[in-house]
Write a protein that holds these residues in place. Sequence first.
Motif, PDB file in Angstrom:
ATOM      1  N   VAL A 137      -3.909   8.608   5.657  1.00  0.00           N
ATOM      2  CA  VAL A 137      -3.994   8.123   7.227  1.00  0.00           C
ATOM      3  C   VAL A 137      -3.541   6.523   7.157  1.00  0.00           C
ATOM      4  O   VAL A 137      -4.773   5.780   6.397  1.00  0.00           O
ATOM      5  CB  VAL A 137      -5.221   8.059   7.833  1.00  0.00           C
ATOM      6  CG1 VAL A 137      -5.185   7.451   9.251  1.00  0.00           C
ATOM      7  CG2 VAL A 137      -5.480   9.477   8.091  1.00  0.00           C
ATOM      8  N   ASP A 138      -2.723   5.901   7.846  1.00  0.00           N
ATOM      9  CA  ASP A 138      -2.610   4.608   7.764  1.00  0.00           C
ATOM     10  C   ASP A 138      -3.089   3.660   8.797  1.00  0.00           C
ATOM     11  O   ASP A 138      -3.084   4.413  10.001  1.00  0.00           O
ATOM     12  CB  ASP A 138      -0.855   4.140   7.770  1.00  0.00           C
ATOM     13  CG  ASP A 138      -0.510   2.699   7.425  1.00  0.00           C
ATOM     14  OD1 ASP A 138      -1.472   2.119   6.808  1.00  0.00           O
ATOM     15  OD2 ASP A 138       0.459   2.387   7.601  1.00  0.00           O
ATOM     16  N   GLU A 139      -3.515   2.511   8.742  1.00  0.00           N
ATOM     17  CA  GLU A 139      -4.413   1.763   9.859  1.00  0.00           C
ATOM     18  C   GLU A 139      -5.444   2.778  10.215  1.00  0.00           C
ATOM     19  O   GLU A 139      -5.428   3.005  11.420  1.00  0.00           O
ATOM     20  CB  GLU A 139      -3.431   1.487  10.844  1.00  0.00           C
ATOM     21  CG  GLU A 139      -2.211   0.509  10.598  1.00  0.00           C
ATOM     22  CD  GLU A 139      -2.796  -0.794  10.085  1.00  0.00           C
ATOM     23  OE1 GLU A 139      -3.876  -1.245  10.320  1.00  0.00           O
ATOM     24  OE2 GLU A 139      -2.033  -1.473   8.989  1.00  0.00           O
ATOM     25  N   LYS A 190       0.863  -1.262   0.069  1.00  0.00           N
ATOM     26  CA  LYS A 190       0.052   0.054   0.075  1.00  0.00           C
ATOM     27  C   LYS A 190       0.867   1.210   0.029  1.00  0.00           C
ATOM     28  O   LYS A 190       0.426   2.211  -0.512  1.00  0.00           O
ATOM     29  CB  LYS A 190      -1.018  -0.036   1.327  1.00  0.00           C
ATOM     30  CG  LYS A 190      -2.060  -0.894   1.231  1.00  0.00           C
ATOM     31  CD  LYS A 190      -2.883  -1.023   2.392  1.00  0.00           C
ATOM     32  CE  LYS A 190      -2.282  -1.411   3.562  1.00  0.00           C
ATOM     33  NZ  LYS A 190      -1.945  -2.786   3.759  1.00  0.00           N
ATOM     34  N   THR A 191       2.029   1.169   0.551  1.00  0.00           N
ATOM     35  CA  THR A 191       2.901   2.379   0.940  1.00  0.00           C
ATOM     36  C   THR A 191       3.305   2.850  -0.677  1.00  0.00           C
ATOM     37  O   THR A 191       3.393   3.989  -0.913  1.00  0.00           O
ATOM     38  CB  THR A 191       4.160   1.849   1.635  1.00  0.00           C
ATOM     39  OG1 THR A 191       3.715   1.084   2.625  1.00  0.00           O
ATOM     40  CG2 THR A 191       4.746   3.083   2.054  1.00  0.00           C
ATOM     41  N   ALA A 192       3.634   1.965  -1.601  1.00  0.00           N
ATOM     42  CA  ALA A 192       3.950   2.413  -2.862  1.00  0.00           C
ATOM     43  C   ALA A 192       2.916   3.217  -3.550  1.00  0.00           C
ATOM     44  O   ALA A 192       3.115   4.074  -4.370  1.00  0.00           O
ATOM     45  CB  ALA A 192       4.384   1.124  -3.679  1.00  0.00           C
ATOM     46  N   GLN A 229       9.111   3.723   9.792  1.00  0.00           N
ATOM     47  CA  GLN A 229       9.054   2.762   8.814  1.00  0.00           C
ATOM     48  C   GLN A 229       8.451   3.463   7.532  1.00  0.00           C
ATOM     49  O   GLN A 229       9.478   3.232   6.488  1.00  0.00           O
ATOM     50  CB  GLN A 229       8.288   1.386   9.073  1.00  0.00           C
ATOM     51  CG  GLN A 229       8.847   0.505   9.978  1.00  0.00           C
ATOM     52  CD  GLN A 229       8.291  -0.716  10.268  1.00  0.00           C
ATOM     53  OE1 GLN A 229       7.181  -0.895   9.797  1.00  0.00           O
ATOM     54  NE2 GLN A 229       8.666  -1.527  11.010  1.00  0.00           N
ATOM     55  N   HIS A 230       7.648   4.075   7.782  1.00  0.00           N
ATOM     56  CA  HIS A 230       7.076   4.851   6.448  1.00  0.00           C
ATOM     57  C   HIS A 230       8.212   5.904   6.038  1.00  0.00           C
ATOM     58  O   HIS A 230       8.337   6.117   4.715  1.00  0.00           O
ATOM     59  CB  HIS A 230       5.884   5.688   7.185  1.00  0.00           C
ATOM     60  CG  HIS A 230       4.642   4.920   6.939  1.00  0.00           C
ATOM     61  ND1 HIS A 230       4.255   4.032   5.729  1.00  0.00           N
ATOM     62  CD2 HIS A 230       3.670   4.697   7.683  1.00  0.00           C
ATOM     63  CE1 HIS A 230       3.115   3.464   5.874  1.00  0.00           C
ATOM     64  NE2 HIS A 230       2.532   3.898   7.070  1.00  0.00           N
ATOM     65  N   LEU A 231       8.925   6.452   6.962  1.00  0.00           N
ATOM     66  CA  LEU A 231       9.845   7.439   6.514  1.00  0.00           C
ATOM     67  C   LEU A 231      10.907   7.007   5.627  1.00  0.00           C
ATOM     68  O   LEU A 231      11.172   7.347   4.378  1.00  0.00           O
ATOM     69  CB  LEU A 231      10.586   8.175   7.703  1.00  0.00           C
ATOM     70  CG  LEU A 231      11.719   9.011   7.453  1.00  0.00           C
ATOM     71  CD1 LEU A 231      11.365  10.248   7.130  1.00  0.00           C
ATOM     72  CD2 LEU A 231      12.540   9.255   8.681  1.00  0.00           C
TER      73      LEU A 231
HETATM   74 MG    MG Z   1       1.832  -0.468   5.490  1.00  0.00          MG
END
Ligand code: MG
Length: 712
Positions: A419-421, A323-325, A353-355
């Motif tokens: 917004v993640d999660e 999803k991050t991509a 981790q996102h960073l």
């Molecule tokens: Mg994720």
Amino acid sequence: MGSNGRPTRGATSWRQQRERARAPRPRLPVRLDAPVTELPRITTADVRSLRKLGLQTVRELLLQLPFGWESFGAPTPIADLTAKSEARVLVRVVSAQVKRTPRRGMLLTEAVVADELGSTMKVVWFRQPYRADQLRAGDRLALAGTVRSSRYGGLEMQNPHTERVDEHGPRWVGELMPKYHLSGKLTSRKVATWVDATLHLADQLEDEIPEHVRSSHHLLSLAEAVRLGHQPETDEDWRRARDRMGFAELLELQAAFLMARQRISVERATPIPYRQEVIDAFKARLGFELTRAQKRAIWDVYKDLQQEVPMNRLLDGDVGSGKTAVAAAAAAMAHHCGLQTVVMAPTEILARQHLHKFRAYLEPSFPGLGVELLISDLPSAERRRVRMSAASGHCALLVGTHALIEEDVQLASLGLAVVDEQHRFGTRQRELLRQKSAGGRPHFLAMTATPIPRSLALALYGELTLSLIDEMPPGRRPVETQVMAPDDRDTAYELVRREVRAGRQVFVICPLIEASENLEARAATVEFERLRTQVFADLRLALVHGKMRDKDAVMRAFRAGESDVLIATSVVEVGVDVPNATVMLVEGADRFGLAQLHQLRGRVGRASLRSYCLLLADDPSKTSLRRLQLVADTSDGFRLAQEDMQLRGAGELLGARQHGMSDQAMASLRRPELLSEVRQEAEALVAADPDLTRWPALWRAAELRLERTSVS
Ligand code: MG
Ligand code: ADP
């Protein structure tokens, strides 16, 4: 007769019997909005328990229907009883005494009872020694429950529903005992008594379903549904009452979503035009080929971003589906037209981790695209620098935790909020994030790693449009999943040792304890001690549970390889990448939902290492093992979610309370066609009258739902 059904009554109606048995009424609350404290014979503990259930007024009490019935039919003479049947008997106590169970020494009351014809049987109430004091020879009792053959010959009943019979005859037991959701020391009988005392107020309830909708769907009126739902004459009555309540709830939710959507649709976002060269540059340096599902999702997002109406999309894909991509591709497009992106994650570790991921995805292709981190655990000088960079527009992508909304953060030109999660945040928090924009409203992208069936997504997040990522990047080794009976525990421990010897790490998840974070924490501590002293004395063990202050620190240490085995409760969502972890051992796996197990399994197999998920069942029954086997057989989270919904209902899938939905509404979700009918009705109503002024009751109910549920 199943415990959820309700038989049609014979000659004497249940209500007539009840009427006869009715004691003089105590002083009653006369208003629907009276607080429950005004109910007859209610204790402060009861009030507290009711509040936990969200029931503070008489109105709320009446609107909560029983979810099932205990029903035992007419009394049976003891001589006619057979083992393994459900029965009701009317008896007198012959003798009663306190005893202990032979092996565990548990206290119990054992009584001998006799019916009118003189036949006797034994009754046992486990863990209720106090009953012996309350029972005198000659007392009349109505008992209802399962009859078993006693170990010492003859028949007995264990922990039956018990009611003392007075001159009016039995009132609940053996008639029909509604089953209500309970907490604390509440009993269904107490709730039923309060309902009985206030049910005459049902007529004053305003019906939130417009008349024409009600008649075209053959629905009961609210007053009827409440009356029949609590005190039905027939099985059909109760079913219709619940259907009507479920329908109303879904209608309120859909109306709420549509109104929310409408509010958003009049807002203006800055359109982000599509540029082929941006996506080309993004893909060129990514280091992998996007999956088809990712491409589809990115395309969905790009189409939304070009609009003036703010995007409002939910990206739903399993852990590791990438999803991050997708979010990064969106951020690149926003950056290209001079707009900033903000990404909020529920924990600091996730934010970090996102960073790293965003930097890895974006910086090679877009050298000017600065990615910064804002969390509360930063030196204040660094925080100031990041805030400045955001406010000046220099930083293109700001990643962070709650700190993003708590602190005085402004973004010069916010175009996209992610917004993640998303379920970990409340409505208000998401709203605050969106308000970080100096200009119009930003486009909004929510992400969740909980695969949910489409119908459920519509019911829960009906104001968001959905993109599914139902495909994993290639080359992932599926996690080898094994269902194990309790006897296999040693085999499981051997595997744990083998992996730790090979330098890998292990999660051990403790059984789910319904609705008690305290008990769960205690159980985990006990398990931790047991493993530490008796099983893995030579390994480095760590413990994390919901009652701990510094969960993040424990997780960080585990991630840094400072311990071999992490014992965790289910409360702690181990939502962290620990690429070196290769074993997920779940104790009491049968108490989890399939989708939940799948989520837990997703915590291992993050790297290309061979990984294992060991599901230890407390209950080694065939059904339980077969259910767990589904998890072993498929790694498709959406499929497991669908199975869960069919097998155990949507409530089990997500925790109904968490989403503020009642079990009857959840139950109706098993019929997807119903949901689309409701959706159509809601669309028609809102289209005809955007503010629902013609249907104030529906409007009020919908507004209330907007406040309470997790809609954004
Ligand atoms: Mg994720
Ligand atoms: P999610 O957030 O959906 O759980 P991530 O975005 O963190 O998943 O991706 C998980 C891992 O898979 C990351 O290391 C990421 O770089 C990698 N990844 C993502 N998409 C692909 C792809 N199409 N092919 C190969 N690896 C991918």
